[in-house]
Design an enzyme around this catalytic site. Structure first.
Site, short mmCIF file in Angstrom:
data_model
loop_
_atom_site.label_atom_id
_atom_site.label_comp_id
_atom_site.label_asym_id
_atom_site.label_seq_id
_atom_site.Cartn_x
_atom_site.Cartn_y
_atom_site.Cartn_z
N GLU A 68 0.76 36.69 -43.29
CA GLU A 68 -0.24 35.46 -44.39
C GLU A 68 0.70 34.72 -45.35
OE1 GLU A 68 -3.13 34.67 -44.90
OE2 GLU A 68 -2.25 33.65 -45.37
N ASP A 95 4.80 32.54 -42.58
CA ASP A 95 4.65 31.61 -40.90
C ASP A 95 4.43 33.14 -39.51
OD1 ASP A 95 3.51 30.59 -38.61
OD2 ASP A 95 3.80 28.69 -39.93
N ASP A 116 -7.72 28.49 -39.64
CA ASP A 116 -7.80 27.93 -39.79
C ASP A 116 -8.76 26.80 -38.83
OD1 ASP A 116 -7.80 28.48 -42.93
OD2 ASP A 116 -5.80 28.57 -42.47
N LYS A 120 -11.30 18.52 -37.84
CA LYS A 120 -11.11 16.75 -37.81
C LYS A 120 -9.76 16.87 -36.26
CE LYS A 120 -12.01 15.19 -42.06
NZ LYS A 120 -10.59 15.10 -43.57
N ASP A 152 -16.18 31.28 -36.27
CA ASP A 152 -17.34 30.71 -36.10
C ASP A 152 -17.83 29.37 -35.68
OD1 ASP A 152 -16.50 30.28 -38.76
OD2 ASP A 152 -18.16 29.44 -39.25
C1 LIG Z 1 -9.37 30.87 -42.02
S1 LIG Z 1 -8.35 31.91 -42.96
C2 LIG Z 1 -9.17 33.42 -42.94
C3 LIG Z 1 -9.33 35.07 -43.34
C4 LIG Z 1 -9.18 36.13 -42.79
N1 LIG Z 1 -8.98 36.95 -41.68
C5 LIG Z 1 -10.74 36.19 -42.70
O1 LIG Z 1 -11.47 36.78 -41.87
O2 LIG Z 1 -11.16 35.90 -44.06
C6 LIG Z 1 -7.35 31.65 -42.77
C7 LIG Z 1 -6.25 32.24 -42.64
O3 LIG Z 1 -4.53 32.40 -41.78
C8 LIG Z 1 -3.35 31.99 -42.46
N2 LIG Z 1 -2.87 31.41 -41.56
C9 LIG Z 1 -2.73 30.47 -41.36
N3 LIG Z 1 -2.29 29.84 -40.11
C10 LIG Z 1 -1.47 30.89 -40.83
C11 LIG Z 1 0.61 31.11 -39.31
N4 LIG Z 1 0.74 30.38 -38.13
N5 LIG Z 1 0.68 32.24 -39.46
C12 LIG Z 1 -0.26 33.39 -40.63
N6 LIG Z 1 -0.87 33.01 -41.18
C13 LIG Z 1 -1.81 31.80 -40.78
C14 LIG Z 1 -3.80 31.29 -43.77
O4 LIG Z 1 -3.30 31.12 -44.90
C15 LIG Z 1 -5.42 31.87 -43.94
O5 LIG Z 1 -5.27 32.54 -45.12
#
Ligand SMILES: C[S@@+](CC[C@H](N)C(=O)[O-])C[C@H]1O[C@@H](n2cnc3c(N)ncnc32)[C@H](O)[C@@H]1O
Length: 204
Positions: A68, A95, A116, A120, A152
């Protein structure tokens, strides 16, 4: 590398800072495989760590590597580790794509829950799930390994459908062994009445 996460600030408290600066035993060096005989589960983007930490306690027979970049969530996961000292948890603050470049071993399971969505059109390149990312995952899971993706977002569901139709590395299956608690983003999706789709993939 195009960023797939937003720069979510979330005020970093002094407690968060303490755990971010701690040389905790759960911090993983990607170049060294965790010493475990349990199947390795990589959780990409565990967010605020609330449900992820529950999953670790419930699924003790699996060894979790949580990745994370979001500092506040990461600090909470380290705090959880320091309190509970679970033997099946390792953490990487960064990452996932960078992590995969560094590891020389394969995971048995990879979970991506509520990535995420970047709804857009101009942000499509920021979506983590892409043909290129699937190629990386294919190299980083065992031959019988499984990937679980949950979202979702209608737009992301359409996006995943397109990406899956255009690749030949993975096929869809139904079962994924590891249970999960309802996460913050999962809860929001339920409250909004969104249709939640789950994709379980294994190598062809
Ligand atoms: C919408 S949140 C969902 C968090 C959690 N899995 C949940 O279900 O509540 C998406 C998460 O993915 C992380 N994220 C996005 N790109 C990432 C990457 N390249 N590597 C690791 N984590 C990533 C973001 O920081 C964010 O905390």
């Amino acid at each position: 590398m195009i960023k797939t996460f937003s720069s979510r600030a979330g005020r970093i408290s002094s407690t968060n800072k303490k755990f971010l600066n701690l040389k905790s035993a759960c911090l993983i060096n990607p170049e060294v495989r965790p010493k475990t005989t349990c199947p390795i589960v990589i959780d990409i983007g565990f967010g605020d760590a609330q449900s992820f930490t529950q999953d670790i306690l419930i699924n003790k027979e699996y060894c979790f590597i949580g990745i994370e970049p979001y500092k506040k969530g990461f600090a909470r996961a380290v705090e959880f580790y320091e309190q509970e000292r679970p033997e099946n948890l390792f953490l990487y603050n960064g990452d996932a794509r960078e992590f995969f470049e560094l590891i020389g071993y394969k995971a048995s399971f990879i979970r991506i829950h509520f990535p995420d969505p970047w709804p857009k059109k101009k942000h499509i390149k920021r979506r983590l799930i892409s043909p290129n990312f699937l190629q990386i995952l294919e190299q980083k899971i065992t031959n019988t390994g499984k990937i679980e993706i949950i979202t979702d977002s209608k737009i992301y569901q359409e996006h995943i459908k397109t990406v899956l139709n255009e690749q030949k590395l993975f096929k869809k299956i139904d079962s994924f062994e590891i249970s999960y608690e309802v996460s913050t983003f999962h809860k929001k999706a339920l409250e909004k009445g969104h249709e939640i789709k789950r994709y379980v993939l294994t190598k062809v």
